[in-house]
Design a protein around this motif. Structure first.
Motif, PDB file in Angstrom:
ATOM      1  N   ALA A 210      -4.469   3.247 -40.476  1.00 30.69           N
ATOM      2  CA  ALA A 210      -3.785   2.939 -39.214  1.00 30.69           C
ATOM      3  C   ALA A 210      -2.371   3.648 -39.376  1.00 30.69           C
ATOM      4  CB  ALA A 210      -3.733   1.826 -39.085  1.00 30.69           C
ATOM      5  N   HIS A 211      -1.823   3.869 -40.494  1.00 35.88           N
ATOM      6  CA  HIS A 211      -0.489   4.185 -40.758  1.00 35.88           C
ATOM      7  C   HIS A 211      -0.594   5.735 -40.633  1.00 35.88           C
ATOM      8  CE1 HIS A 211       0.405   0.192 -41.566  1.00 35.88           C
ATOM      9  NE2 HIS A 211       1.857   0.236 -41.242  1.00 35.88           N
ATOM     10  N   ILE A 212      -1.538   6.331 -40.984  1.00 36.56           N
ATOM     11  CA  ILE A 212      -1.610   7.576 -40.949  1.00 36.56           C
ATOM     12  C   ILE A 212      -1.775   7.975 -39.443  1.00 36.56           C
ATOM     13  CG2 ILE A 212      -3.465   9.576 -41.243  1.00 36.56           C
ATOM     14  CD1 ILE A 212      -4.235   8.400 -44.068  1.00 36.56           C
ATOM     15  N   GLY A 213      -2.696   7.215 -38.707  1.00 38.93           N
ATOM     16  CA  GLY A 213      -2.648   7.522 -37.438  1.00 38.93           C
ATOM     17  C   GLY A 213      -1.338   7.552 -36.623  1.00 38.93           C
ATOM     18  N   ASN A 214      -0.616   6.565 -36.976  1.00 36.39           N
ATOM     19  CA  ASN A 214       0.824   6.312 -36.355  1.00 36.39           C
ATOM     20  C   ASN A 214       1.580   7.598 -36.635  1.00 36.39           C
ATOM     21  OD1 ASN A 214       2.786   4.410 -35.257  1.00 36.39           O
ATOM     22  ND2 ASN A 214       3.928   4.919 -37.149  1.00 36.39           N
ATOM     23  N   ALA A 215       1.400   8.095 -38.041  1.00 34.53           N
ATOM     24  CA  ALA A 215       2.468   9.364 -38.338  1.00 34.53           C
ATOM     25  C   ALA A 215       1.824  10.702 -37.731  1.00 34.53           C
ATOM     26  CB  ALA A 215       2.077   9.609 -39.799  1.00 34.53           C
ATOM     27  N   HIS A 216       0.666  10.544 -37.188  1.00 32.02           N
ATOM     28  CA  HIS A 216       0.193  11.674 -36.008  1.00 32.02           C
ATOM     29  C   HIS A 216       0.387  11.469 -34.639  1.00 32.02           C
ATOM     30  CE1 HIS A 216      -2.179  13.772 -38.786  1.00 32.02           C
ATOM     31  NE2 HIS A 216      -3.112  12.961 -39.392  1.00 32.02           N
ATOM     32  N   ARG A 217       0.670  10.156 -34.140  1.00 31.98           N
ATOM     33  CA  ARG A 217       0.976   9.749 -33.153  1.00 31.98           C
ATOM     34  C   ARG A 217       2.320  10.216 -32.594  1.00 31.98           C
ATOM     35  NH1 ARG A 217       4.335   6.225 -30.890  1.00 31.98           N
ATOM     36  NH2 ARG A 217       4.798   5.104 -32.753  1.00 31.98           N
ATOM     37  N   VAL A 218       3.321   9.932 -33.553  1.00 31.74           N
ATOM     38  CA  VAL A 218       4.752  10.055 -33.140  1.00 31.74           C
ATOM     39  C   VAL A 218       5.001  11.468 -32.931  1.00 31.74           C
ATOM     40  CG1 VAL A 218       7.187  10.179 -34.240  1.00 31.74           C
ATOM     41  CG2 VAL A 218       5.523   8.201 -34.551  1.00 31.74           C
ATOM     42  N   PRO A 219       4.521  12.725 -33.497  1.00 29.87           N
ATOM     43  CA  PRO A 219       4.943  14.220 -33.109  1.00 29.87           C
ATOM     44  C   PRO A 219       3.979  14.482 -31.847  1.00 29.87           C
ATOM     45  CG  PRO A 219       3.752  13.816 -35.165  1.00 29.87           C
ATOM     46  CD  PRO A 219       3.987  12.487 -34.736  1.00 29.87           C
ATOM     47  N   GLY A 220       2.771  13.607 -31.464  1.00 28.08           N
ATOM     48  CA  GLY A 220       2.135  13.871 -30.169  1.00 28.08           C
ATOM     49  C   GLY A 220       0.817  14.510 -30.656  1.00 28.08           C
ATOM     50  N   ASP A 221       0.546  14.292 -31.886  1.00 30.31           N
ATOM     51  CA  ASP A 221      -1.047  14.680 -32.384  1.00 30.31           C
ATOM     52  C   ASP A 221      -2.186  13.514 -32.129  1.00 30.31           C
ATOM     53  OD1 ASP A 221      -3.315  15.806 -33.324  1.00 30.31           O
ATOM     54  OD2 ASP A 221      -2.579  16.386 -35.153  1.00 30.31           O
ATOM     55  N   LEU A 222      -2.366  13.405 -30.898  1.00 29.77           N
ATOM     56  CA  LEU A 222      -3.035  12.141 -30.297  1.00 29.77           C
ATOM     57  C   LEU A 222      -4.536  12.137 -30.795  1.00 29.77           C
ATOM     58  CD1 LEU A 222      -1.464  11.224 -26.781  1.00 29.77           C
ATOM     59  CD2 LEU A 222      -0.636  10.869 -29.179  1.00 29.77           C
ATOM     60  N   ARG A 223      -4.983  13.390 -30.646  1.00 25.58           N
ATOM     61  CA  ARG A 223      -6.635  13.468 -31.257  1.00 25.58           C
ATOM     62  C   ARG A 223      -6.809  12.981 -32.819  1.00 25.58           C
ATOM     63  NH1 ARG A 223      -9.716  18.667 -30.030  1.00 25.58           N
ATOM     64  NH2 ARG A 223      -9.205  17.944 -28.009  1.00 25.58           N
TER      65      ARG A 223
END
Length: 488
Positions: A210-223
């Motif tokens: 989940a935290h890996i996902g959050n680290a992707h979310r912040v710069p916009g890598d939503l996939r």
């Protein structure tokens, strides 16, 4: 089962063995077959109390009964024996002993569970303190060596370090998403090797994803973010409490809400926040959830609702432990007031935000404060102050190669020029911003409105509406994130 004899003053292992056997619906012969002894041996064990407690624990283990259950039953026997032997003012009925034994087993189980919870709580506190010390050492270590220490240094990889690395990943996500991703990946490796039960390990692995996902979310890598969250929920299904409450599922719901917000799925985001709030009664964690709820409501254009959530967050947050949240809270209050055209109120609060960020040397956030100040001055008709602010903001972002933010700030400045009929200055600004637009890739289809604005500006025929449509296209191409949203 029948209660033990009150005359037995030796170790009560026979009574406990008999209860375990009967609870498992086994005959003496069946139990003898499992343990590879004779039925006569089982009878002797149950009747004579000749088993040592350590042997009883091993026998119970062969039957899948954990040692904690054995301990609770041994304690129940002692409770029962003392109660039956007590000097009572009235005699006990012949069947009273049976009820007393049932009560004793129940009471001892509760007491044992309470004792275990106390023990676990103390151990968890010690583990978190050790994880904090280990993080201090890791944070002073070169990144190339951190993974080695987590992998091989004795006692470093623990469930508590997973939680600490996750917390640090959240803290880095706004300004340094690349560092946040590395920290979350360290948490994932730590989760894979830390001493833990299978149930806790699955929660730890899901937590890390989940935290890996959050680290992707912040710069916009939503996939990539969505994929990581799907993996997280495969490992840690919704509604499954972590063993002993060592991890909070509220954090997962909170991070999922942020992902839904980035995807502009606001209804889903609000549901996730509500589920998180249902798990957290009070304290700073609940305050942070209200901050997320506020951001969702703001992007949904429910500015009054967003302000209400901020008011709920304020008394719960621990600004000494997390000083950045002080600026986030008050900045977001100002942004919502600006949306409601309450510019004077917002402008009165903004110096407090600026002082907070200056004290902590928050450079990017200070630029965003200046940007919001420009919006407020424009709303109040202070066009010179607004122009000065927008000009500084776009230049500062450009100097830091922040193309997205520089483009939006430049378009704000262009709209202000056009609003006052300064077409020639708009043309010069647009030519100066050519490198920024190139970095955005304005040949992309979704940025067609930007191309149209640039072409019109060069001919000195651009309009304020074209500038605003261009800005909207840039936002849409970058997941429609509010450029002044300090909270990630």
């Amino acid at each position: 089962m029948s209660p033990p004899s009150p005359r037995s003053h030796t170790a009560p292992t026979g009574s406990v063995l008999r209860k375990i056997r009967e609870d498992l619906d086994l005959t003496q012969a069946a139990l003898a077959a499992i343990l590879h002894v004779t039925p006569h041996t089982i009878s002797d064990w149950e009747r004579e109390d000749i088993l040592r407690p350590t042997r009883l624990v091993r026998v119970a283990g062969q039957l899948g009964v954990p040692p904690q259950v054995v301990d609770a039953l041994l304690a129940a026997h002692q409770l029962h024996r003392h109660a039956v032997g007590a000097d009572l003012p009235i005699p006990l009925a012949p069947n009273a002993s049976t009820g007393l034994w049932a009560a004793a087993t129940s009471i001892s189980g509760v007491a044992h569970g309470s004792l275990l919870n106390t023990l676990l709580s103390a151990q968890a506190k010690a583990d978190r303190a050790a994880a904090a010390a280990n993080w201090t050492a890791l944070s002073a270590t070169a990144e190339v060596d951190r993974g080695f220490l987590i992998e091989f240094a004795p006692g470093v990889a623990t469930w508590a370090l997973v939680d600490r690395l996750a917390i640090e990943s959240i803290a880095e996500a706004h300004a340094h998403p690349d560092k946040a991703l590395l920290l979350a990946r360290h948490a994932l490796r730590c989760a894979a090797i830390a001493p833990a039960s299978d149930a806790l390990r699955r929660c730890l692995l899901g937590y890390s994803h989940a935290h890996i996902g959050n680290a992707h979310r912040v710069p916009g890598d939503l996939r990539a973010a969505k994929g990581a969250f799907l993996t997280a929920r495969e490992l840690w299904p919704e509604g499954t409490p972590a063993p002993a409450g060592l991890l909070s599922e509220a954090r997962l719901f909170d991070l999922e809400a942020s992902l839904h917000r980035a995807q502009r799925q606001f209804d889903k985001a609000l549901v996730s926040v509500d589920r998180a709030l249902a798990l957290v009664a009070t304290g700073p964690e609940r305050g942070r959830l209200y901050l997320n709820q506020s951001a969702i409501l703001e992007q949904r254009c429910d500015y009054e609702g967003s302000l209400e959530a901020l008011r709920a967050a304020a008394p719960l947050l621990d600004f000494r432990a997390e000083p950045r949240l002080y600026g986030v809270l008050h900045f977001n209050v100002c942004a919502n007031l600006a949306h409601l055209s309450r510019f004077d109120e917002a402008l009165a609060i903004l110096p407090t935000v600026r002082e907070d960020y200056m004290a902590r040397n928050q450079d990017f956030d200070l630029i965003r404060v200046l940007w919001l100040e420009g919006r407020l001055h424009r709303g109040l008709g202070h066009l010179e102050q607004a122009q000065s602010a927008f000009d500084q903001v776009w230049k500062r972002f450009n100097a830091r190669h922040a193309a997205y933010d520089a483009a939006l700030a430049g378009l704000d400045l262009a709209a202000l020029y056009l609003d006052t009929g300064r077409n020639a200055e708009t043309r010069e600004l647009t030519l100066t911003m050519a490198a920024v637009f190139d970095a955005l890739g304005i040949e992309r289809e979704e940025l067609a409105a930007v191309r149209l604005f640039v072409e019109a500006a060069k001919r000195e025929t651009a309009s304020v509406e074209q500038a605003r449509r261009a800005a909207a296209a840039v936002r849409a191409a970058h997941r429609d994130r509010d450029p002044n949203d300090i909270q990630s």
